[in-house]
Scaffold this motif. Sequence first.
Motif, PDB file in Angstrom:
ATOM      1  N   LEU A 250      -4.926   6.209  -2.582  1.00 60.29           N
ATOM      2  CA  LEU A 250      -4.046   7.101  -3.352  1.00 60.29           C
ATOM      3  C   LEU A 250      -2.595   6.663  -3.178  1.00 60.29           C
ATOM      4  CD1 LEU A 250      -5.653  10.618  -2.734  1.00 60.29           C
ATOM      5  CD2 LEU A 250      -5.810   9.185  -4.779  1.00 60.29           C
ATOM      6  N   SER A 251      -2.246   6.306  -1.943  1.00 63.26           N
ATOM      7  CA  SER A 251      -0.878   5.857  -1.675  1.00 63.26           C
ATOM      8  C   SER A 251      -0.524   4.632  -2.507  1.00 63.26           C
ATOM      9  CB  SER A 251      -0.740   5.536  -0.183  1.00 63.26           C
ATOM     10  OG  SER A 251       0.494   4.890   0.076  1.00 63.26           O
ATOM     11  N   TYR A 252      -1.456   3.673  -2.572  1.00 60.41           N
ATOM     12  CA  TYR A 252      -1.188   2.473  -3.372  1.00 60.41           C
ATOM     13  C   TYR A 252      -0.888   2.819  -4.826  1.00 60.41           C
ATOM     14  CZ  TYR A 252      -1.827  -1.749  -6.050  1.00 60.41           C
ATOM     15  OH  TYR A 252      -1.624  -2.776  -6.930  1.00 60.41           O
TER      16      TYR A 252
ATOM     17  N   PHE B  36       0.814   9.936   6.599  1.00 60.88           N
ATOM     18  CA  PHE B  36       0.308  11.097   5.861  1.00 60.88           C
ATOM     19  C   PHE B  36       0.546  12.369   6.668  1.00 60.88           C
ATOM     20  CE2 PHE B  36      -2.009   7.332   4.532  1.00 60.88           C
ATOM     21  CZ  PHE B  36      -1.866   7.389   3.168  1.00 60.88           C
TER      22      PHE B  36
ATOM     23  N   GLU C 137      -5.126   5.854   1.648  1.00 59.37           N
ATOM     24  CA  GLU C 137      -4.306   4.663   1.383  1.00 59.37           C
ATOM     25  C   GLU C 137      -4.486   4.175  -0.053  1.00 59.37           C
ATOM     26  OE1 GLU C 137      -4.742   1.806   4.616  1.00 59.37           O
ATOM     27  OE2 GLU C 137      -3.870   3.216   6.047  1.00 59.37           O
TER      28      GLU C 137
ATOM     29  N   LEU D  53       0.820  -1.216   0.000  1.00 62.50           N
ATOM     30  CA  LEU D  53       0.000   0.000   0.000  1.00 62.50           C
ATOM     31  C   LEU D  53       0.854   1.266   0.000  1.00 62.50           C
ATOM     32  CD1 LEU D  53      -2.754  -1.154   2.533  1.00 62.50           C
ATOM     33  CD2 LEU D  53      -3.103  -0.624   0.118  1.00 62.50           C
TER      34      LEU D  53
END
Lengths: 204, 204
Positions: free
Chosen positions: B198-200, A106, B196, A75
């Motif tokens: 977006l993070s992935y 974040f 998360e 992730l």
Amino acid sequence: MEISPLTVNRLSLYLRCLHSLEGEGVGRISSLELAQQFHLSAAQIRKDLAQFGEFGIRGVGYEIPNLIERLTSLLGLDRIHPMIIIGFGNLGRALAASIGFNSGNFRVVAGLDNDPAKIGRRVGGVLVHDASETAAVVAATEAEIGVLTVPAEAAQANYDRLVAAGIRSILNFAPTRLSLNAAVRTKDVDLRIDLEELSYFLSS
Amino acid sequence: MEISPLTVNRLSLYLRCLHSLEGEGVGRISSLELAQQFHLSAAQIRKDLAQFGEFGIRGVGYEIPNLIERLTSLLGLDRIHPMIIIGFGNLGRALAASIGFNSGNFRVVAGLDNDPAKIGRRVGGVLVHDASETAAVVAATEAEIGVLTVPAEAAQANYDRLVAAGIRSILNFAPTRLSLNAAVRTKDVDLRIDLEELSYFLSS
DNA sequence: AGATGTGAATGAGTTCACAGCT
DNA sequence: AGCTGTGAACTCATTCACATCT
């Protein structure tokens, strides 16, 4: 292989459940136990995980610390994601200050607004810059995620400016249909639509 | 017939687009024009609407005022929906004060918190009550929607209290998997999971 | 023995393509 | 002529059921 956002969202969920189990000292778990404890589907857990490799031990289950490590890495939660917030109205300020939002990997590193009364101020530990300096702020902070909390009318202009500034992804709270740039991953959070969904099912 | 939330969410979107067109003085529109202007699918617009009856005129298109009226009524947006906010932290306060959230047919009529420093105060025009009085507040305000903005640990207890108080639906911002009551429509807004995701896709 | 990983079956959601009105 | 409304085709997602491995 292209992974669906639905799958990715469930991975987040699994990771959250695993962290909770780890906190209780549980060392390993089967897909069935995990599903029962958190109201999930065992088959889906296995299918979701299987898309990324073989994480489990047949006849045994999954090693929690190992699986946590794999999911965290998958992730992208093993590194910090700098974020900027565009629009310091009620919602923008709240998100900047909210520990739930601004925590873990974040980090809100800057704010942007076009109101002279807000520019230069530090709100909830975050310095607010002039929105016309979007490009410079993105470059200086290396922000990866832009959080759009401006009014609907201002959303497209600010979106375009973020894209031009080289942001990599955007979380949009403005209740409007943005004309999107394919290179920038954008996720809408539309509370108005959420409320109207509840309204529909109240009436139906 | 059971309508999917996906369909309902698109109805909200269509209604928003139609309001915008009405503001520009457009009187009627075809599914194709609507789709092109707002990046939607014409076939899907027709299918979605067709689930509720025949709203259009073949060979012509849809009368905008008429369609707005039908959708408004379908979505239950022709009457006021009183809401209460549970948890007056950063997010709860912001939502109480946010015109985007607290407008149209949705009205924040009361707040709940367990912090004595907040109880009895008026925050953004909304009076904050003791969370132990949930049942009385729901009864007195006739609140239909409960907005849960408490920390994850407190979410289930407050959820259960809302359900017991007879609330009809809940918008949950707490990043946790609630054990749900089937009689109360619940919608999760999980910003952590959105980030998360977006993070992935940043990493992949 | 027991739980994973996975093809096959089912179900949900979207797009196609055209019959049927106006 | 032109656009709606809709069955049929297709794509995407979930669930089933079992062969496979420890």
